[in-house]
Design a protein around this motif. Structure first.
Motif, PDB file in Angstrom:
ATOM      1  N   ASP A  24       0.807  -1.223   0.000  1.00 25.14           N
ATOM      2  CA  ASP A  24       0.000   0.000   0.000  1.00 25.14           C
ATOM      3  C   ASP A  24       0.839   1.271   0.000  1.00 25.14           C
ATOM      4  N   ARG A  25       2.157   1.142  -0.051  1.00 26.92           N
ATOM      5  CA  ARG A  25       3.009   2.328   0.053  1.00 26.92           C
ATOM      6  C   ARG A  25       2.846   3.265  -1.144  1.00 26.92           C
ATOM      7  N   ASP A  26       2.710   2.718  -2.333  1.00 30.81           N
ATOM      8  CA  ASP A  26       2.530   3.576  -3.505  1.00 30.81           C
ATOM      9  C   ASP A  26       1.206   4.341  -3.423  1.00 30.81           C
ATOM     10  N   ALA A  27       0.145   3.653  -3.003  1.00 24.33           N
ATOM     11  CA  ALA A  27      -1.149   4.327  -2.853  1.00 24.33           C
ATOM     12  C   ALA A  27      -1.076   5.400  -1.775  1.00 24.33           C
ATOM     13  N   GLU A  28      -0.314   5.144  -0.719  1.00 22.48           N
ATOM     14  CA  GLU A  28      -0.166   6.135   0.337  1.00 22.48           C
ATOM     15  C   GLU A  28       0.556   7.379  -0.195  1.00 22.48           C
ATOM     16  N   ALA A  29       1.636   7.153  -0.952  1.00 18.75           N
ATOM     17  CA  ALA A  29       2.372   8.294  -1.512  1.00 18.75           C
ATOM     18  C   ALA A  29       1.482   9.117  -2.437  1.00 18.75           C
ATOM     19  N   ALA A  30       0.651   8.451  -3.239  1.00 23.69           N
ATOM     20  CA  ALA A  30      -0.262   9.174  -4.126  1.00 23.69           C
ATOM     21  C   ALA A  30      -1.287   9.964  -3.316  1.00 23.69           C
ATOM     22  N   PHE A  31      -1.766   9.389  -2.208  1.00 21.79           N
ATOM     23  CA  PHE A  31      -2.738  10.084  -1.361  1.00 21.79           C
ATOM     24  C   PHE A  31      -2.113  11.323  -0.732  1.00 21.79           C
ATOM     25  N   VAL A  32      -0.876  11.189  -0.234  1.00 27.20           N
ATOM     26  CA  VAL A  32      -0.194  12.342   0.363  1.00 27.20           C
ATOM     27  C   VAL A  32       0.011  13.433  -0.678  1.00 27.20           C
ATOM     28  N   GLY A  33       0.362  13.024  -1.917  1.00 28.73           N
ATOM     29  CA  GLY A  33       0.595  14.009  -2.964  1.00 28.73           C
ATOM     30  C   GLY A  33      -0.622  14.857  -3.290  1.00 28.73           C
ATOM     31  N   LEU A  34      -1.822  14.328  -3.050  1.00 29.30           N
ATOM     32  CA  LEU A  34      -3.039  15.102  -3.319  1.00 29.30           C
ATOM     33  C   LEU A  34      -3.176  16.297  -2.381  1.00 29.30           C
ATOM     34  N   PHE A  35      -2.665  16.173  -1.148  1.00 30.63           N
ATOM     35  CA  PHE A  35      -2.850  17.218  -0.143  1.00 30.63           C
ATOM     36  C   PHE A  35      -1.571  17.997   0.159  1.00 30.63           C
ATOM     37  N   ALA A  36      -0.458  17.533  -0.419  1.00 33.37           N
ATOM     38  CA  ALA A  36       0.804  18.262  -0.244  1.00 33.37           C
ATOM     39  C   ALA A  36       1.456  18.435  -1.608  1.00 33.37           C
ATOM     40  N   PRO A  37       0.845  19.210  -2.505  1.00 29.38           N
ATOM     41  CA  PRO A  37       1.400  19.363  -3.857  1.00 29.38           C
ATOM     42  C   PRO A  37       2.776  20.002  -3.808  1.00 29.38           C
TER      43      PRO A  37
END
Length: 428
Positions: A51-64
């Motif tokens: 799930d690490r890749d999905a987590e990184a993508a999720f963080v990227g949505l809120f920390a552009p």
């Protein structure tokens, strides 16, 4: 001294490629807290590697604009902010806000939309905690105010950082499934607010992560009781001389289970030891002072954590001991099978020796019969050869009779020389 551009470029070429990275690493995990009063909430998520890749993508949505692959994202404003950090098997989401704590001591309810990670971040919530730090110089909170959020009869309270602050916590889950810690600021200076809060967070996180090994340890101990009884039965069958193949099958099955258990628990064993040691290190960094009528955090955690760690260590020792005993039993079985194989080989050799002796006797008998057979044919040829010469001579038959022993001796000598020559040719 004035440096030229060429000298600056030469120094850059001489820099180690990790020089700047390692220097920044010393400040990488610091909390971005500038002072007090401040209230903070943190959630620990256990995240699977898949799930690490999905987590990184999720963080990227809120920390552009921030690279989540670096394992850290920070969004800070004048009134507070949030922080995400990735660790080896868990991630932390931390929200903080500056401002007066009020009568609720900073534990007032907050709108859920502020904590967007609770509704989309991958992983499972493993721990939640709320920490509030008052402003320096404020009077201590009253028992009535504290008791609304912390059980004062069973709480941990002590001075920390050599008396620069006092803490209260009861290690119980409150509204929202989070524990609570209140810090009375007696004189925290510079970055001590950030360091104290981070130390308190890490003590709780590492303590609870260390306890992940407790349940598997208890399950392993229950399994070990049956496994040790099975090994005792296998050893008894081996001593009683039971069928070796059956004993070997049972031993191999047990050995496979032991190795599977050891392989499964190897990571958790190392992680538990590391988390336990990190907890002890952070407790030492608190520099606690005892207050009358209350336990220190070190005493409280040691009373609960150490028995769990001893259980984990006992399970590990018994599993290692069982593995060694299975190996020794395997050595005994291997020795028994080796002795049985040696005896079988000896029986085979004795059978081959008896067969060889019989073959030698038969060969001797055949050689004796061959002498008479060859001698008979030679005498027959001599009779045909001498018959014209001895015809009509009265002593002719006696001449042939006298040739019989001479022919037999000659044939025997000829066969002996031929056999000797064959043996010498084979040896050479």
């Amino acid at each position: 001294m004035i440096r030229t551009q060429g000298e600056d470029e030469m120094d850059e070429r001489r820099d180690h490629p990790l020089r700047v990275t390692l220097s920044e690493l010393m400040h990488l995990r610091a909390l971005p807290l500038d002072g007090a009063p401040v209230r903070l909430r943190q959630w620990v998520f256990l995240v699977e590697p898949s799930d690490r890749d999905a987590e990184a993508a999720f963080v990227g949505l809120f920390a552009p604009g921030q690279d989540a692959a670096l394992g850290r994202a920070v969004v800070v404003g004048e009134d507070g902010g949030w922080l995400w950090e990735r660790h080896q098997e868990f991630s932390t989401w931390t929200w903080f806000a500056y401002g007066a704590l009020g009568d609720a001591l900073g534990f007032q309810p907050e709108a859920d939309e502020r904590f967007f990670w609770l509704h989309g971040a991958p992983g499972q919530v493993f721990r939640g905690v709320e920490i509030s730090v008052g402003a320096a110089g404020e009077p201590p909170p009253s028992d009535a105010a504290l008791s609304r959020h912390i059980d004062l009869r069973r709480c941990v309270s002590c001075e920390v950082f050599d008396g620069a602050a006092r803490i209260w916590t009861d290690f119980r889950l409150r509204e929202g499934g989070a524990g609570r810690i209140h810090v009375h600021n007696l004189g925290l200076a510079n970055d001590e607010v950030s360091r104290l809060v981070q130390t308190l967070l890490e003590i709780g996180n590492y303590r609870k992560l260390a306890l992940l090994g407790f349940a598997p340890a208890r399950e392993t101990l229950a399994w070990l009781d049956g496994a040790e009884a099975r090994l005792a039965a296998i050893t008894g069958d081996l001593a009683a001389g039971q069928d070796s193949q059956g004993v070997l099958d049972h031993l191999l099955a047990l050995s496979a289970e032991v190795e599977a258990r050891a392989a499964t628990s190897r990571f958790r064993r190392g992680a538990t030891e590391s988390y336990h040691q990190l907890t002890l290190d952070r407790l030492e960094a608190l520099r606690e002072r005892r207050l009358p009528g209350h336990s220190t955090m070190s005493e409280f955690i040691a009373r609960r954590l150490l028995p769990a760690m001893r259980t984990r260590e006992a399970a590990d020792r018994r599993l290692d001991d069982l593995s060694q005993r299975v190996a020794r039993c395997g050595d005994l079985l291997r020795a028994k099978l080796g002795l049985a194989q040696d005896r079988q080989n000896q029986e085979t050799l004795r059978g081959m020796d008896a067969s060889l002796q019989l073959q030698t006797k038969l060969q001797g008998l055949v050689e004796g019969l061959s002498i008479f057979a060859v001698g008979y044919y030679v005498l027959g040829l001599l009779g045909y050869l001498l018959k014209p010469w001895l015809h009509g001579w009265p002593g002719g038959e006696w001449v042939l009779a006298a040739l019989v022993p001479l022919v037999l001796i000659a044939v025997a000598a000829s066969l002996h020389r031929r056999k000797k020559r064959l043996i010498e040719d084979e040896r050479s």
